[in-house]
Design a protein around this motif. Structure first.
Motif, short mmCIF file in Angstrom:
data_model
loop_
_atom_site.label_atom_id
_atom_site.label_comp_id
_atom_site.label_asym_id
_atom_site.label_seq_id
_atom_site.Cartn_x
_atom_site.Cartn_y
_atom_site.Cartn_z
N HIS A 59 13.38 -26.67 10.12
CA HIS A 59 12.20 -25.98 10.63
C HIS A 59 12.03 -24.65 9.88
O HIS A 59 12.95 -23.83 9.84
CB HIS A 59 12.38 -25.74 12.13
N ASP A 76 9.76 -21.31 9.47
CA ASP A 76 8.77 -20.46 10.14
C ASP A 76 8.06 -19.56 9.14
O ASP A 76 8.65 -18.64 8.58
CB ASP A 76 9.47 -19.60 11.20
N HIS A 87 6.23 -24.43 10.23
CA HIS A 87 5.54 -23.94 11.42
C HIS A 87 4.76 -22.69 11.00
O HIS A 87 5.35 -21.65 10.75
CB HIS A 87 6.58 -23.63 12.50
N MET A 145 2.63 -19.66 11.51
CA MET A 145 2.13 -18.64 12.43
C MET A 145 1.32 -17.66 11.59
O MET A 145 1.72 -16.54 11.28
CB MET A 145 3.32 -17.97 13.13
N ASP A 172 10.13 -24.97 20.92
CA ASP A 172 10.59 -23.98 19.95
C ASP A 172 10.68 -22.63 20.63
O ASP A 172 9.68 -22.10 21.10
CB ASP A 172 9.57 -23.94 18.79
ZN ZN Z 1 9.04 -22.08 14.80
#
Ligand code: ZN
Ligand code: DX5
Length: 224
Positions: free
Chosen positions: A33, A35, A66, A68, A175
């Motif tokens: 994963h 970020d 992921h 953001m 998460d």
């Molecule tokens: Zn995340």
């Protein structure tokens, strides 16, 4: 319904030795994963294109990015080009999230949408028939090492019910704050992919930490 898995979040890894840190967990997980934060969607900046490209060369695990960020329509396709296998974005920042989902899928990526703790499931239900994954955030996005928010788990249960009723096929990921003390709660509600940053990379034996989380998740039952 789906296999349960742990996805280590590299946010809690030592970025100066990222390849070695990923290699340490790769043998026990299908997914890493990643970020990506832009300092606008969340008050933090993490990593972007060059790191994703380097990770692609360093591991054959699924790279789950992921995002953001406030402009996923610009950057998500570029990250897929660089080797991201999966992209999750927060759809409230996008004028036409469905178009982005289709675009990324056309590139060969799998796609997820995420909801923050304050967001109801209803915010994304019209997208759920079109995605591979729903991410239910169990902390406010932005930082690793925060405390798990148990009130978010109700949305996992709700998503399991919605999925069955609509014969949809997305996996459910949680998460934030996933650790030995909290993983069973999320798994019992039906979360299949459990992201864990500090609980994995903060542990002295990372593969052992992953195995412990997975065993606790599997023992908890739930929809998966
Ligand atoms: Zn995340
Ligand atoms: C937070 C990130 C998470 C974070 C989780 O915004 O999306 O992936 O790395 O970290 P832990 O597991 O430490 O809460």
């Amino acid at each position: 319904m789906y296999e349960r898995s742990i996805a280590p979040s590299i946010l809690s890894a030592d970025f100066a030795r990222l390849g070695a840190e990923v290699a340490e967990v790769a043998e026990v997980v299908p997914t890493i994963h990643v970020d990506v934060m832009d300092g606008h969607y969340v008050p933090n900046i993490t990593l972007g294109h060059p790191v994703v490209a380097s990770l692609r060369r360093a591991t054959d695990r699924v790279l789950d990015c992921h995002l953001m960020i406030t402009d996923p329509a610009t950057y998500a396709p570029q990250l897929v080009e660089l080797g991201a296998d999966h992209v999750t974005f927060h759809p409230e920042v996008e004028d036409d999230p469905l178009a982005l989902i289709h675009r990324l899928r056309d590139q060969g990526a799998s796609v997820g949408v995420a909801i923050k703790p304050a967001h109801p499931l209803a915010m994304v239900t019209e997208l759920l028939a079109h995605v591979d994954l729903l991410l239910v955030m169990t902390v406010e996005p932005g930082f690793g090492g925060q405390a798990f928010l148990p009130e978010a788990v109700g949305k996992v249960t709700e998503a399991v019910t919605w999925r069955a009723r609509h014969h949809a096929e997305f996996r459910i990921q949680v998460d934030g704050g996933i650790a030995p003390a909290t993983v069973a709660t999320a798994a019992a509600a039906g979360a299949e992919v459990l992201v864990a940053g500090s609980a994995v990379f903060g542990a002295p034996d990372r593969p052992a930490a992953v195995r412990e989380l997975l065993a606790l998740a599997e023992a908890a039952g739930g929809d998966a």
